[in-house]
Design a protein around this motif. Structure first.
Motif, PDB file in Angstrom:
ATOM      1  N   TYR A   1       7.448  -6.015   1.372  1.00 38.13           N
ATOM      2  CA  TYR A   1       6.820  -6.195   0.068  1.00 38.13           C
ATOM      3  C   TYR A   1       6.937  -7.669  -0.294  1.00 38.13           C
TER       4      TYR A   1
ATOM      5  N   GLU B   1      -0.396  -2.500  -6.172  1.00 36.35           N
ATOM      6  CA  GLU B   1      -0.575  -2.725  -4.751  1.00 36.35           C
ATOM      7  C   GLU B   1      -1.129  -4.127  -4.546  1.00 36.35           C
ATOM      8  N   ALA B   2      -1.293  -4.510  -3.289  1.00 36.53           N
ATOM      9  CA  ALA B   2      -1.755  -5.860  -2.962  1.00 36.53           C
ATOM     10  C   ALA B   2      -3.055  -6.180  -3.685  1.00 36.53           C
TER      11      ALA B   2
ATOM     12  N   GLN C   1       1.626  -8.141  -0.962  1.00 37.61           N
ATOM     13  CA  GLN C   1       1.666  -7.105   0.073  1.00 37.61           C
ATOM     14  C   GLN C   1       2.604  -5.999  -0.371  1.00 37.61           C
TER      15      GLN C   1
END
Length: 286
Positions: free
Chosen positions: A91, A67-68, A52
């Motif tokens: 995060y 990114e995720a 995340q």
């Protein structure tokens, strides 16, 4: 300058959980709720699965935006900079540390050492198999007590996914086949001081001819070219994560002449240090 990544505990973490087997930390789950930045020396092959949020990873001339769902593959012996961006909520990521002997046994038959090449850091994304592995690991970390996940099985799954990329397999295999632990352990703290090839060779207890050959085999560049790229990497990182002045950053990363720093920085990143500090451009795209 660069912190040894061994305990998995880093500044800025809101929470961290680790799994061990026979005293070896092979997996960790990290949670951040505020921005954080790190300069790290990665001694063993590392897979970083983003669960995340967003972050940037600085790799010489390139900045990776993660990114995720992304997986960052990091060869053994890497110096890198990590910037966890302003998280809207939080995060989260999972790290898998793969022993050298497992890399050798799993990838030796799949990589072509002579003609395959991958960059130091490689981002893999969009593969449902990585997402499935990340989901399994996340469930294990969120359960109380024994996660019930076998170290060897999980790391074997991860290496199987990596092995589909011949160039990437080659890079990981070279990094463990030709290790430079003594040299990298010194360079992580003395990088700004190094001026001559002979100093690098002395750190690795080898001749200048051997150290040049090793860097060509692993990084496809000369030792001093690698040194200058790492200095520029650190300079770019500090410009984005600190309020130090440009001259302070130039001198602290090993540049002795400001004009030379500006020239090399612009040649590397195609913008001035001041522009780099303030703008969002394709330099920070995936």
């Amino acid at each position: 300058m660069y912190t040894l990544f061994d305990s998995h505990a880093l500044k800025g973490q809101h929470a961290v959980k680790t799994w061990q087997q026979n005293g070896y930390r092979w997996a960790s789950y990290s949670l951040y709720r505020e921005p954080a930045s790190h300069e790290l020396y990665i001694p063993h092959t590392l897979l970083n699965l983003v669960i995340q949020g967003h972050k940037r990873m600085y790799d010489g001339r390139q900045v990776h935006q993660l990114e995720a769902g992304d997986v960052l593959v990091i060869p053994a012996g890497t110096l890198l900079c990590s910037e966890i961006l302003r998280p809207a909520q939080q995060y989260r990521s999972i790290n898998l540390v793969i022993p050298d002997e497992m890399v050798m046994s799993a990838l030796a038959g799949r990589a072509r050492l002579q003609d395959a090449y991958s960059k130091e850091l490689t981002v893999q994304s969009g593969d449902r198999r990585w997402r499935q592995l990340a989901t399994t690991l996340l469930q294990g970390f969120t359960e109380e007590g024994n996660p019930g996940l076998a170290c060897e099985n999980i790391l074997s799954q991860a290496l199987h996914l990596v092995s589909s990329n011949g160039a990437l397999s080659s890079m990981l295999l070279k990094a463990v086949k030709y290790p430079l632990p003594d040299m990298m352990d010194q360079l992580r703290t003395r990088l700004p001081e190094v001026r001559f090839l002979e100093e690098i060779a002395q750190m690795g207890h080898m001749s200048t001819a051997t150290v040049k050959r090793r860097f060509r085999e692993i990084y496809h560049c000369s030792p001093m070219q690698w040194i200058w790229e790492k200095r520029l990497q650190m300079a770019g990182f500090l410009l984005r994560t600190t309020e130090q002045s440009i001259p302070e950053i130039a001198y602290s990363t090993g540049f002795e002449d400001i004009t030379h720093f500006y020239r090399q920085f612009r040649r590397c990143f195609q913008v001035t240090p001041l522009q780099w500090r303030h703008i969002e451009t394709d330099l920070f795209s995936k």
